[in-house]
Design an enzyme around this catalytic site. Structure first.
Site, short mmCIF file in Angstrom:
data_model
loop_
_atom_site.label_atom_id
_atom_site.label_comp_id
_atom_site.label_asym_id
_atom_site.label_seq_id
_atom_site.Cartn_x
_atom_site.Cartn_y
_atom_site.Cartn_z
N GLY A 68 0.81 -1.22 0.00
CA GLY A 68 0.00 0.00 0.00
C GLY A 68 0.84 1.27 0.00
O GLY A 68 0.52 2.24 -0.69
N THR A 69 1.92 1.26 0.76
CA THR A 69 2.75 2.46 0.85
C THR A 69 3.32 2.82 -0.53
O THR A 69 3.29 3.98 -0.94
CB THR A 69 3.91 2.23 1.85
OG1 THR A 69 3.33 1.91 3.12
CG2 THR A 69 4.80 3.45 1.98
N ASN A 155 -8.09 4.48 8.70
CA ASN A 155 -7.46 3.34 9.36
C ASN A 155 -7.46 3.44 10.88
O ASN A 155 -7.33 2.43 11.56
CB ASN A 155 -6.03 3.17 8.87
CG ASN A 155 -5.23 4.45 8.94
OD1 ASN A 155 -5.58 5.43 8.29
ND2 ASN A 155 -4.18 4.44 9.73
N GLN A 183 -7.82 -0.01 3.85
CA GLN A 183 -8.61 -0.59 4.94
C GLN A 183 -10.01 -1.00 4.48
O GLN A 183 -10.73 -1.68 5.22
CB GLN A 183 -8.74 0.42 6.09
CG GLN A 183 -7.43 0.72 6.80
CD GLN A 183 -6.93 -0.42 7.68
OE1 GLN A 183 -7.69 -1.31 8.06
NE2 GLN A 183 -5.64 -0.42 8.00
N GLY A 202 -2.21 -6.13 0.25
CA GLY A 202 -2.51 -7.55 0.48
C GLY A 202 -2.77 -7.93 1.92
O GLY A 202 -3.72 -8.65 2.23
N HIS A 203 -1.93 -7.45 2.83
CA HIS A 203 -1.96 -8.04 4.17
C HIS A 203 -3.09 -7.55 5.05
O HIS A 203 -3.22 -8.00 6.19
CB HIS A 203 -0.60 -7.85 4.87
CG HIS A 203 -0.25 -6.44 5.26
ND1 HIS A 203 -0.23 -6.05 6.57
CD2 HIS A 203 0.07 -5.36 4.53
CE1 HIS A 203 0.13 -4.76 6.63
NE2 HIS A 203 0.31 -4.33 5.40
N CYS A 327 1.63 1.71 11.68
CA CYS A 327 2.76 2.39 11.06
C CYS A 327 3.22 3.60 11.87
O CYS A 327 4.32 4.07 11.69
CB CYS A 327 2.41 2.81 9.65
SG CYS A 327 1.70 1.47 8.69
#
Ligand code: PLP
Length: 390
Positions: A68-69, A155, A183, A202-203, A327
């Protein structure tokens, strides 16, 4: 152990693991022309089709990234550079005040290094982005807007954003609109239709860490951040990680196909958790929109407490949660999201996010509320003695 931090990362789904293992057992670089390479390429393209079908875009609009980042950075910097090329005054970057740091810090970097004029779109006290404020900001000088970025759902506090309305305002003025849906995918219906770019990771949805995608139409100009083999429409060079892509695609497809039952079970557990926390600690304040929120998210402020103290005391009791976004955890600052919502600095510091996921059971909520009153009391005593000592 009670894991209530599924918004930070969640377990991989069995179908996704199976897809990854199948791909991992095969040899071949998808850029190679021989038979093994072509087999690997087929896995990548079938995965691309799965992701596209689940998220309502064309396969050619899926750009695989390292998470995502990276997708957020590609959208912000890549679109900005493209839009500014030949138009030096088209340098306004409009982002909501509650974006994840992957968007915020990329935008701030553009302001510091690339002459972007960064403007923040405010939110209300529930954390909902102000559509009319975005309209006013754009209309001050539409020609100078390089892009707008507003997330699909927050998030930290879980508030779902009025994406269709935000998109309509941008479309009216022909301004590219990017949304970070990290999210949201697998929790809410998400479609890339009409948006210039959408970020997926993905995670957060049952896939692996280190893989994600930017959904972006071919008509959206994106200047690449990294150069090399020219993979992914020459926008994102780098050998494609076939097993991760297979896993990611299976997870996206599965989480979207089962979204109704997933969301319903998350919502049930989340509501039980909110009721139980309020019962155990009546002073706890629920943050975010009480109705329009991510099905898996419960976010509270505990007056008089430090969030980090709460987190560590809970952890010592086998309960895992977060002070906000994983994060930013560990950085002892009040959340920029809560501050943007008008929450006081002191209250913002005493906040915790609980997020449920696949496998969360009533026993997890019972375990939380069995220790929470004592944990809050101890954190409050520590917090108070610290401020008396100052
Ligand atoms: N955007 C949002 C809204 C997130 O919650 C996160 C992770 O917490 C990210 C972006 C970063 O995604 P990744 O961990 O895949 O780099």
């Amino acid at each position: 152990m009670t894991y209530l931090d599924h918004a930070a990362t969640t377990s991989m789904s069995p179908v996704a693991i199976a897809a990854m293992l199948d791909a991992a057992n095969e040899l071949g670089n998808p850029s190679s022309l021989h038979a093994s390479g072509r087999r690997a390429r087929r896995v990548v393209e079938e995965s691309r089709e799965l992701v596209a079908a689940a998220l309502g875009v064309r396969p050619s609009e899926v750009i695989f990234t390292g998470g995502g980042t990276e997708a957020d950075n590609l959208a912000l910097k890549g679109v900005y550079w493209h839009r500014r090329n030949g138009f030096p005054d088209r340098n306004r970057v409009l982002v909501s005040a509650i974006e994840h740091h992957a968007v915020l810090d990329a935008a701030e970097w553009l302001a510091e290094h690339e002459a972007a004029r960064l403007e923040f779109v405010p939110v209300d006290q529930l954390g909902r982005i102000d559509v009319e404020a975005l309209r006013t900001t754009i209309e001050a000088d539409p020609e100078s807007v390089a892009l707008v970025s507003c997330m699909w759902a927050n998030n930290e506090v879980g508030t779902v954003q009025p994406v269709a309305e935000l998109l309509a305002v941008c479309a009216e003025h022909g301004v590219p609109f990017h949304s970070d849906a990290v999210q949201a995918v697998g929790q809410l219906p998400v479609s890339g239709v009409g948006l210039s770019a959408v970020t997926v990771s993905g995670h957060k949805l049952g896939g692996p860490m280190g893989i994600g995608a930017l959904l972006a139409g071919r008509e959206v100009g994106i200047v690449p951040l990294q150069h090399g083999g020219g993979q992914e429409r020459k926008v994102r060079s780098g050998t494609l990680p076939v097993p991760l892509i297979a896993n990611f695609a299976a997870a996206v497809s599965d989480s979207v196909a089962t979204i109704d039952e997933r969301a319903a079970s998350f919502r049930t557990m989340r509501d039980e958790l909110i009721t139980a926390v309020r019962g155990a600690v009546p002073s706890a304040i629920l943050n975010g929109d009480p109705v329009d929120r991510l099905p898996n998210n419960a976010h509270f402020s505990f007056p008089g407490c430090e969030g980090d103290a709460l987190l560590l005391l809970l952890d010592a009791n086998g309960i895992e949660c977060s002070t906000g976004s994983a994060c930013t955890a560990g950085v002892p600052q009040p959340s920029h999201v809560l501050l943007a919502m008008g929450v006081s600095e002191e209250l913002a510091r005493g906040s915790l996010r609980f997020s449920v996921g696949v496998g969360t059971a009533m026993s997890d909520i019972d375990a939380l509320v069995a220790v929470l009153p004592d944990v809050v009391e101890r954190a409050r005593a520590a917090g108070l003695s610290r401020s008396v000592g100052r």
